[in-house]
Design a protein around this motif. Structure first.
Motif, PDB file in Angstrom:
ATOM      1  N   PRO A   1       0.811  -1.215   0.000  1.00  0.00           N
ATOM      2  CA  PRO A   1       0.000   0.000   0.000  1.00  0.00           C
ATOM      3  C   PRO A   1       0.849   1.272   0.000  1.00  0.00           C
ATOM      4  N   GLU A   2       2.191   1.152   0.100  1.00  0.00           N
ATOM      5  CA  GLU A   2       3.027   2.328   0.370  1.00  0.00           C
ATOM      6  C   GLU A   2       3.764   2.830  -0.875  1.00  0.00           C
ATOM      7  N   VAL A   3       3.395   4.036  -1.320  1.00  0.00           N
ATOM      8  CA  VAL A   3       4.076   4.645  -2.472  1.00  0.00           C
ATOM      9  C   VAL A   3       5.406   5.219  -1.994  1.00  0.00           C
ATOM     10  N   LEU A   4       6.488   4.832  -2.671  1.00  0.00           N
ATOM     11  CA  LEU A   4       7.772   5.494  -2.392  1.00  0.00           C
ATOM     12  C   LEU A   4       7.841   6.766  -3.224  1.00  0.00           C
ATOM     13  N   LEU A   5       7.429   6.634  -4.483  1.00  0.00           N
ATOM     14  CA  LEU A   5       7.510   7.782  -5.387  1.00  0.00           C
ATOM     15  C   LEU A   5       6.800   7.456  -6.701  1.00  0.00           C
TER      16      LEU A   5
ATOM     17  N   ILE B   1       7.615  11.448  12.353  1.00  0.00           N
ATOM     18  CA  ILE B   1       9.053  11.298  12.083  1.00  0.00           C
ATOM     19  C   ILE B   1       9.262  11.009  10.591  1.00  0.00           C
ATOM     20  N   VAL B   2       8.402  10.162  10.035  1.00  0.00           N
ATOM     21  CA  VAL B   2       8.532   9.784   8.620  1.00  0.00           C
ATOM     22  C   VAL B   2       8.227  10.983   7.718  1.00  0.00           C
ATOM     23  N   THR B   3       7.162  11.716   8.048  1.00  0.00           N
ATOM     24  CA  THR B   3       6.788  12.890   7.246  1.00  0.00           C
ATOM     25  C   THR B   3       7.940  13.900   7.218  1.00  0.00           C
ATOM     26  N   ASP B   4       8.506  14.175   8.394  1.00  0.00           N
ATOM     27  CA  ASP B   4       9.602  15.151   8.468  1.00  0.00           C
ATOM     28  C   ASP B   4      10.779  14.709   7.606  1.00  0.00           C
TER      29      ASP B   4
ATOM     30  N   ILE C   1       2.568  19.510   1.474  1.00  0.00           N
ATOM     31  CA  ILE C   1       2.105  18.437   2.373  1.00  0.00           C
ATOM     32  C   ILE C   1       0.579  18.452   2.397  1.00  0.00           C
ATOM     33  N   ARG C   2      -0.026  17.345   2.063  1.00  0.00           N
ATOM     34  CA  ARG C   2      -1.501  17.269   2.019  1.00  0.00           C
ATOM     35  C   ARG C   2      -2.049  16.839   3.380  1.00  0.00           C
ATOM     36  N   PRO C   3      -3.350  16.964   3.599  1.00  0.00           N
ATOM     37  CA  PRO C   3      -3.918  16.616   4.902  1.00  0.00           C
ATOM     38  C   PRO C   3      -3.748  15.129   5.257  1.00  0.00           C
ATOM     39  N   LEU C   4      -3.572  14.884   6.541  1.00  0.00           N
ATOM     40  CA  LEU C   4      -3.410  13.529   7.075  1.00  0.00           C
ATOM     41  C   LEU C   4      -4.686  12.710   6.844  1.00  0.00           C
ATOM     42  N   THR C   5      -4.516  11.481   6.371  1.00  0.00           N
ATOM     43  CA  THR C   5      -5.671  10.591   6.182  1.00  0.00           C
ATOM     44  C   THR C   5      -5.337   9.204   6.746  1.00  0.00           C
ATOM     45  N   GLU C   6      -6.272   8.280   6.587  1.00  0.00           N
ATOM     46  CA  GLU C   6      -6.011   6.881   6.928  1.00  0.00           C
ATOM     47  C   GLU C   6      -5.912   6.084   5.642  1.00  0.00           C
TER      48      GLU C   6
ATOM     49  N   THR D   1       0.149  10.582   5.149  1.00  0.00           N
ATOM     50  CA  THR D   1       0.195  11.958   4.689  1.00  0.00           C
ATOM     51  C   THR D   1       0.683  11.955   3.234  1.00  0.00           C
ATOM     52  N   PRO D   2      -0.205  12.242   2.282  1.00  0.00           N
ATOM     53  CA  PRO D   2       0.266  12.343   0.901  1.00  0.00           C
ATOM     54  C   PRO D   2       1.137  13.597   0.747  1.00  0.00           C
ATOM     55  N   ILE D   3       2.212  13.487  -0.007  1.00  0.00           N
ATOM     56  CA  ILE D   3       3.133  14.612  -0.196  1.00  0.00           C
ATOM     57  C   ILE D   3       3.401  14.782  -1.695  1.00  0.00           C
TER      58      ILE D   3
END
Ligand SMILES: C=C(O[C@@H]1C=C(C(=O)O)C=C[C@H]1O)C(=O)O
Length: 402
Positions: free
Chosen positions: A173-177, A213-216, A231-236, A247-249
């Motif tokens: 589920p995790e996009v790196l890029l 920590i990851v977002t930063d 930085i887009r709004p925090l979601t689940e 957090t989509p970036i």
């Protein structure tokens, strides 16, 4: 998700003859795409043979290989099915890395947890501790992939073989890029923090801190590369039985995408923070090698990259268990440990993260597989250890056992 007859035949052909291949589905898509390519003269299968062409890539957590392994999009399923070269059979499995026979012991996890906790209490930060579950299954990787891929279409799903990595499959589920040349947009995400899918209400402080920590870190890395960051709004973000904070970036600017992927990976979501220190600690305290788990995996199509963190995955090899043919799989999962983490809860989290894939391996009522004490060095034999000759019919040994 049933694969077409052509793709099924091509996958079986590639596993039998050890031809590098990938079958993958993009997030949101129900369709599986198959591609294969023959290895070069040294049985290597680099992902990027030039700067442009379409390809699949899979790299290692350590991110220190001389090149990224993968499959360039040379052959379709039809071409593979028409490929008959009696001299082609590389017997690569025997020389390459292989899954471990036994799972990580609870006691080993306890030792690792106890070893990292004092520094986290003293200096703060985070370490992502992982473990593996070793399972035997009578199902083929193709069947496992069909069943596992069908459970969600929101992830990047793949089944591949390369000589460098062996057979891997996953649903991440995790996009790196993800990059889009037409608009200049680069999308990534900070994904961390885990709880059951049916738990509602506010997230606890521990998960919020882990994810922040990851977002930063990601934003810092993107800005360091000269990119403009939004930085887009925090979601689940849901993954089968669990969900994460996400957090989509978005980022924009002129940058080499392969260099940016290397700079981002591994993120503190799978390594920890400070990153180099956490990677060092992982190397010292984990009792297994991660190989491709926690590295990145994805495709380059039309010059655009779609890279994902290699999670919820398994590393597989053909074996016999007490004479029964099947496949051995190592299922990996980890979780972020910070000063406030509880060991039992973290262990259970790794259980949740592997639960669905493990149940696909074991089948209904557990009849299709085995896990635990029956898997030993003496009961499990890797097919690659069988002598390559000696068959009366003169056929090469089918090391895939299918
Ligand atoms: C490390 C894994 O997942 C990562 C760690 C998470 C966490 O610590 O909560 C959540 C999502 C992923 O970024 C894994 O699935 O093995």
């Amino acid at each position: 998700m049933k694969f077409s007859a052509q793709i099924s035949q091509a996958i079986d052909h590639c596993l039998t003859d050890e031809i590098p291949f990938v079958a993958f589905a993009m997030p949101g898509e129900a369709e599986v795409c198959f591609r294969a390519s023959l290895p070069d003269g040294q049985f290597r299968s680099p992902a990027f043979r030039d700067k442009e062409s379409d390809s699949f890539f899979i790299n290692f957590f350590d991110n220190d290989e001389p090149y990224t392994a993968g499959v360039s999009f040379d052959m379709t399923e039809e071409e593979v099915n028409n490929f008959h070269d009696p001299t082609y059979h590389a017997r690569i499995f025997g020389d390459s890395i292989r899954p471990r026979v036994s799972s990580t012991f609870r006691a080993s996890y306890h030792e690792a947890f106890s070893a990292v906790k004092p520094r986290l209490k003293k200096d703060g930060g985070k370490v992502v501790l992982s473990r593996l579950r070793s399972l035997f299954t009578k199902k083929t990787p193709r069947l496992i992939a069909e069943e596992y891929f069908a459970l969600t279409d929101s992830t990047f799903r793949y089944l591949c073989f390369t000589p460098e990595t062996g057979v891997w499959l996953g649903s991440t589920p995790e996009v790196l890029l993800e990059s889009d040349r037409a608009t200049g947009l680069i999308r990534t995400m900070s994904l961390a923090g885990t709880r059951p899918v049916d738990e509602s209400g506010d997230w606890d402080e521990k998960n919020i801190r882990e994810q922040a920590i990851v977002t930063d870190y990601i934003c810092h890395t993107l800005r360091n590369a000269g990119l403009e960051v939004e930085i887009r709004p925090l979601t689940e973000r849901r993954f089968l039985n669990i969900k994460h904070l996400c957090t989509p970036i978005d980022a924009r600017g002129d940058v080499s995408i392969p260099e940016l992927m290397s700079a981002l990976s591994p993120t503190p979501a799978v390594a920890g923070y400070p990153r180099e220190r956490a990677i060092g600690e992982i190397g010292r305290v984990e009792t297994h090698r991660r190989h491709c788990y926690g590295g990145y995996v994805g495709v380059r199509i039309g010059g655009d990259y779609h890279a994902f963190v290699n999670l919820r995955c398994a590393f597989m090899a053909p074996v016999t268990l007490s004479g029964t043919k099947g496949w051995l799989g190592n299922l990996y999962a980890g979780g972020g440990i910070i000063a406030a983490s509880q060991e039992d809860a973290e262990w259970l989290e790794t259980e949740s993260k592997t639960r669905v894939l493990a149940s696909v391996f074991l089948g209904e009522n557990g009849h299709e597989g085995e896990e635990g004490s029956r898997l030993t060095r003496s009961s499990v034999s890797f097919l690659s250890d069988l002598p390559p000759s000696g068959h009366d019919d003169g056929q090469p040994v089918n090391s895939a056992g299918i």
